[in-house]
Structure formats: C-alpha cells, structure tokens
Design a protein around this motif. Structure first.
Motif, PDB file in Angstrom:
ATOM      1  N   GLU A  17       0.839  -1.201   0.000  1.00 30.90           N
ATOM      2  CA  GLU A  17       0.000   0.000   0.000  1.00 30.90           C
ATOM      3  C   GLU A  17       0.873   1.249   0.000  1.00 30.90           C
ATOM      4  N   ARG A  18       0.596   2.151  -0.910  1.00 28.63           N
ATOM      5  CA  ARG A  18       1.317   3.417  -1.007  1.00 28.63           C
ATOM      6  C   ARG A  18       0.321   4.567  -0.985  1.00 28.63           C
ATOM      7  N   SER A  19       0.411   5.387   0.053  1.00 29.39           N
ATOM      8  CA  SER A  19      -0.456   6.571   0.180  1.00 29.39           C
ATOM      9  C   SER A  19      -1.925   6.214   0.031  1.00 29.39           C
ATOM     10  N   GLY A  20      -2.313   5.084   0.638  1.00 27.84           N
ATOM     11  CA  GLY A  20      -3.707   4.662   0.591  1.00 27.84           C
ATOM     12  C   GLY A  20      -4.104   3.952  -0.677  1.00 27.84           C
ATOM     13  N   PHE A  21      -3.142   3.717  -1.590  1.00 25.51           N
ATOM     14  CA  PHE A  21      -3.426   3.037  -2.856  1.00 25.51           C
ATOM     15  C   PHE A  21      -2.703   1.696  -2.854  1.00 25.51           C
ATOM     16  N   VAL A  22      -3.441   0.609  -3.102  1.00 26.69           N
ATOM     17  CA  VAL A  22      -2.818  -0.711  -3.182  1.00 26.69           C
ATOM     18  C   VAL A  22      -2.198  -0.846  -4.568  1.00 26.69           C
ATOM     19  N   GLU A  23      -0.855  -0.828  -4.617  1.00 26.14           N
ATOM     20  CA  GLU A  23      -0.196  -0.851  -5.922  1.00 26.14           C
ATOM     21  C   GLU A  23       0.326  -2.224  -6.329  1.00 26.14           C
ATOM     22  N   SER A  24       0.457  -3.167  -5.378  1.00 31.96           N
ATOM     23  CA  SER A  24       0.919  -4.512  -5.717  1.00 31.96           C
ATOM     24  C   SER A  24       0.245  -5.517  -4.799  1.00 31.96           C
ATOM     25  N   ARG A  25       0.153  -6.745  -5.296  1.00 27.50           N
ATOM     26  CA  ARG A  25      -0.450  -7.826  -4.527  1.00 27.50           C
ATOM     27  C   ARG A  25       0.428  -9.066  -4.636  1.00 27.50           C
ATOM     28  N   HIS A  26       0.557  -9.779  -3.529  1.00 25.85           N
ATOM     29  CA  HIS A  26       1.318 -11.025  -3.516  1.00 25.85           C
ATOM     30  C   HIS A  26       0.351 -12.188  -3.298  1.00 25.85           C
ATOM     31  N   ALA A  27       0.252 -13.055  -4.288  1.00 22.34           N
ATOM     32  CA  ALA A  27      -0.580 -14.251  -4.188  1.00 22.34           C
ATOM     33  C   ALA A  27       0.300 -15.435  -3.811  1.00 22.34           C
ATOM     34  N   GLY A  28      -0.309 -16.417  -3.141  1.00 20.30           N
ATOM     35  CA  GLY A  28       0.453 -17.591  -2.756  1.00 20.30           C
ATOM     36  C   GLY A  28      -0.429 -18.621  -2.100  1.00 20.30           C
ATOM     37  N   ILE A  29       0.214 -19.582  -1.459  1.00 19.67           N
ATOM     38  CA  ILE A  29      -0.502 -20.609  -0.722  1.00 19.67           C
ATOM     39  C   ILE A  29       0.110 -20.701   0.677  1.00 19.67           C
ATOM     40  N   ALA A  30      -0.693 -21.147   1.633  1.00 15.31           N
ATOM     41  CA  ALA A  30      -0.219 -21.269   3.005  1.00 15.31           C
ATOM     42  C   ALA A  30      -1.021 -22.346   3.715  1.00 15.31           C
ATOM     43  N   ILE A  31      -0.417 -22.903   4.741  1.00 16.93           N
ATOM     44  CA  ILE A  31      -1.108 -23.872   5.584  1.00 16.93           C
ATOM     45  C   ILE A  31      -0.688 -23.652   7.024  1.00 16.93           C
ATOM     46  N   VAL A  32      -1.657 -23.795   7.932  1.00 23.03           N
ATOM     47  CA  VAL A  32      -1.408 -23.694   9.368  1.00 23.03           C
ATOM     48  C   VAL A  32      -1.738 -25.034  10.005  1.00 23.03           C
ATOM     49  N   LEU A  33      -0.786 -25.584  10.755  1.00 20.47           N
ATOM     50  CA  LEU A  33      -1.027 -26.802  11.520  1.00 20.47           C
ATOM     51  C   LEU A  33      -1.136 -26.436  12.990  1.00 20.47           C
ATOM     52  N   ALA A  34      -2.155 -26.944  13.637  1.00 22.98           N
ATOM     53  CA  ALA A  34      -2.315 -26.719  15.071  1.00 22.98           C
ATOM     54  C   ALA A  34      -1.210 -27.443  15.832  1.00 22.98           C
ATOM     55  N   ALA A  35      -1.115 -27.160  17.116  1.00 17.94           N
ATOM     56  CA  ALA A  35      -0.057 -27.752  17.933  1.00 17.94           C
ATOM     57  C   ALA A  35      -0.087 -29.277  17.893  1.00 17.94           C
ATOM     58  N   ASP A  36      -1.280 -29.858  17.715  1.00 20.64           N
ATOM     59  CA  ASP A  36      -1.389 -31.319  17.679  1.00 20.64           C
ATOM     60  C   ASP A  36      -1.159 -31.889  16.282  1.00 20.64           C
ATOM     61  N   GLY A  37      -0.842 -31.020  15.313  1.00 21.02           N
ATOM     62  CA  GLY A  37      -0.536 -31.478  13.960  1.00 21.02           C
ATOM     63  C   GLY A  37      -1.709 -31.503  13.008  1.00 21.02           C
ATOM     64  N   THR A  38      -2.907 -31.243  13.497  1.00 16.46           N
ATOM     65  CA  THR A  38      -4.062 -31.216  12.608  1.00 16.46           C
ATOM     66  C   THR A  38      -4.080 -29.923  11.795  1.00 16.46           C
ATOM     67  N   ILE A  39      -4.746 -29.959  10.655  1.00 20.48           N
ATOM     68  CA  ILE A  39      -4.810 -28.782   9.792  1.00 20.48           C
ATOM     69  C   ILE A  39      -5.774 -27.771  10.388  1.00 20.48           C
ATOM     70  N   ALA A  40      -5.267 -26.582  10.688  1.00 23.88           N
ATOM     71  CA  ALA A  40      -6.092 -25.524  11.254  1.00 23.88           C
ATOM     72  C   ALA A  40      -6.623 -24.584  10.182  1.00 23.88           C
TER      73      ALA A  40
END
Length: 329
Positions: A17-40
């Motif tokens: 974000e620059r001066s209130g204008f979103v000039e670039s976007r980053h796309a991707g993938i992510a995963i969170v595993l809980a402490a017990d290893g299950t997918i959160a």
C-alpha cells in the motif's frame, strides 16, 4: 514437467500500500497446523509442489546430525543458516571446517559478498573479493563436509545427488515430510533441493519444531537440540536486524525463510505455518507467517505488532514512510 501451483490455485496473501493506494499484490498458498498437527487453516492449495529452497536447511542439518555430525550451540545454529556473512558467522563456519580438517577451498558453494552491508563495505574498503565462506549457505556446506568426513565418505563430490551424504539427507527428508520427493533440483548454492508438497514441508517442520531433547527417539532428540540451539543463538540463522533473527529474538519462534518466497515458522506452542509466494518475493513472507500464527492464538497481538515494527515493511516516498507491505487478511 513437475511444477509449482498456478495462479488459479493461489490466494492473495499480502498487499503493498502506497499513500492509501494498493499498488501490488502477492498471491500464494499457506497452511497452518495446530499444535497437535491437525490442519487448522488452508489458504490456496497446500497439496501443490514447492521447492523449499533454504527453508529445507533445518531438515538437511538434522540429517547431518543423525549421521553423526558433532555439532551443538552456535555451530548447530550455523548448520541451519542463511547467514549474512559477518565476521562472527564466518568464524563459526571456519570452526566447523576445522573440525573436519578441511580448508575453505573444500566448500562447494559459489563465492559471494556478505549480505551484511557493514561487513561488505569494510571488505570493499580493504579491496577484498567475494569468498565462498561469505556465501549465505556456507554453514550448511561446512556441515555437509564435516558429516562426510566423520562417516568416511569422500568429501569430494559431496554435492552430487548420488553421493552417500546426499542419499542419506534425502532419506531423512522423506521420513520427515511423509512422502517421496517428486523432483530433484540444484539449489542456488549447488546443493540438491527436493520438490515436496507444502503440506509435507509443514508436517516436517512441525515435527522438528515440536521435538524434545528428552524424546525416546534419537532423531527427535537431535531435532529438539537443533531448535534449542537456534532459539538460543538467533543471530546464527540469519543476522542482526534481519527477518528470521528478528522473529526468533522477539517471539521465540523457530523461523526459516527460503528463496522464491518460501517461509516456515513454528510458534513456541507448536503451531506451525508454511507458505510460498507465487511471484517468488519473500518481502511479505515473515509478516504473513506471524499474522497467521497470531490469528490462531499462538502469538500475542501486541508482541507481533512489536516484531512487525522492526521488519523492513515500510513503503517510502520522498524519504518518508507513506505506506506499508502488509498481510491481506
């Protein structure tokens, strides 16, 4: 041809974000595993293949430990590192090489200037040249050489995927990720790097980050010792004022970024994040990982805010801060 995910399988993870204008976007993938290893949480398709790049280093270092590499403390921290090439880093790498009775010329990584600006400036003033030991992967390479020597394996050719050292490393990686590697590539430093799913990478890092030095299993005891070494010596894995070191110092996480926008991070309670930016930029990776851990209650918001304020996330205009790189969620 094996390949990573397509744009259609990604989600927006961060914006610039620059001066209130979103000039670039980053796309991707992510995963969170809980402490017990299950997918959160899943963002995008975490079953997609990725090359973990330097985020694989903790697994490579653990494989070296399991093969008898005598490392602890700062040496062990440097084994996992993408270090900034300061004199302090280099001294430890030389110590590892000395244990192997090898010189710097045995390193198979390319020559490089240090990533640390002050160190590089000093070298330039002294008319220095790029060196293999200053390359950010030299700690990993020194560790691989030491492992080869203690096992009686020829250190020459230690980077070949067919070398006994690399065969052992690949076997340990497959055990930790819980899947066969889908492709073998050559990393920027010359060492083999393996394509695995992002979920597999997250599972492996979760196992490492939740290991204990009192485990009945030797591999887990070694993993616990490695994580303790990095948390006790956060300067080793990256460098002063750099993202991984900041996150570890401020929040007690275990963090390891990789080239092309890869990041893995384990909170003190065991909650784990793995992500990959599709465009290969890592500038938002640490921030996204921290906010995901915060979202799942693994880190306190105030603590994350403090750490974020130290990260290089400001967007400037005319010498003033006019915006920021920030997670999109």
């Amino acid at each position: 041809m094996p390949q990573t995910f397509a744009a259609a399988d990604a989600v927006e993870l961060a914006v610039v974000e620059r001066s209130g204008f979103v000039e670039s976007r980053h796309a991707g993938i992510a995963i969170v595993l809980a402490a017990d290893g299950t997918i959160a949480q899943k963002l995008g398709d975490p079953s997609a293949l990725v090359l973990p790049r330097s985020s694989l280093k903790p697994l490579q270092a653990l494989a070296c430990l399991s093969a008898g590499a005598p490392l602890e403390g700062e040496r062990l921290g440097l084994a996992t590192a993408s270090h900034s090439g300061t004199d302090r880093h280099v001294a430890v790498v030389r110590d590892i090489l000395s244990a192997a009775q090898l010189g710097e010329d045995a390193l198979g990584c390319p020559t490089a200037w240090p990533g640390d600006t002050a160190t590089r400036d000093e070298m330039v003033r002294e008319l220095g040249q790029p060196q293999r030991i200053r390359m950010n992967c030299s700690g990993k390479h020194a560790t691989m050489l030491l492992t080869a020597v203690v096992n009686g394996w020829d250190p020459a050719g230690y980077l070949s995927p067919e070398h006994p050292l690399q065969a052992h490393i690949r076997d340990v990686i497959e055990r930790l990720v819980g899947e066969k590697v889908s492709a073998t590539a050559i990393d920027g430093c010359g060492a083999p790097v393996y394509a695995v799913t992002l979920f597999g990478l997250a599972r492996a890092v979760h196992r490492v980050g939740n290991s204990s030095t009192s485990s009945p299993f030797a591999l887990h005891r070694s993993a616990g010792a490695m994580v303790e070494a990095v948390r006790a010596n956060p300067w080793t894995i990256d460098g002063p004022g750099r993202p991984d070191t900041i996150a570890i110092e401020q929040l007690g996480v275990f963090a390891k970024g990789g080239a092309e926008g890869v990041m893995v991070m384990v909170a003190p309670d065991g909650t784990t994040v793995a992500l990959k930016m599709l465009d290969g930029s890592g500038r938002a990776a640490t921030a996204v990982a921290l906010r995901l851990l915060e979202r799942h209650g693994a880190l306190a918001s105030a603590d994350v805010d403090t750490a974020m304020s130290r990260l290089p996330l400001a967007v400037t205009g005319g010498g003033q801060d006019v915006g920021a790189i920030r997670p999109a969620f």
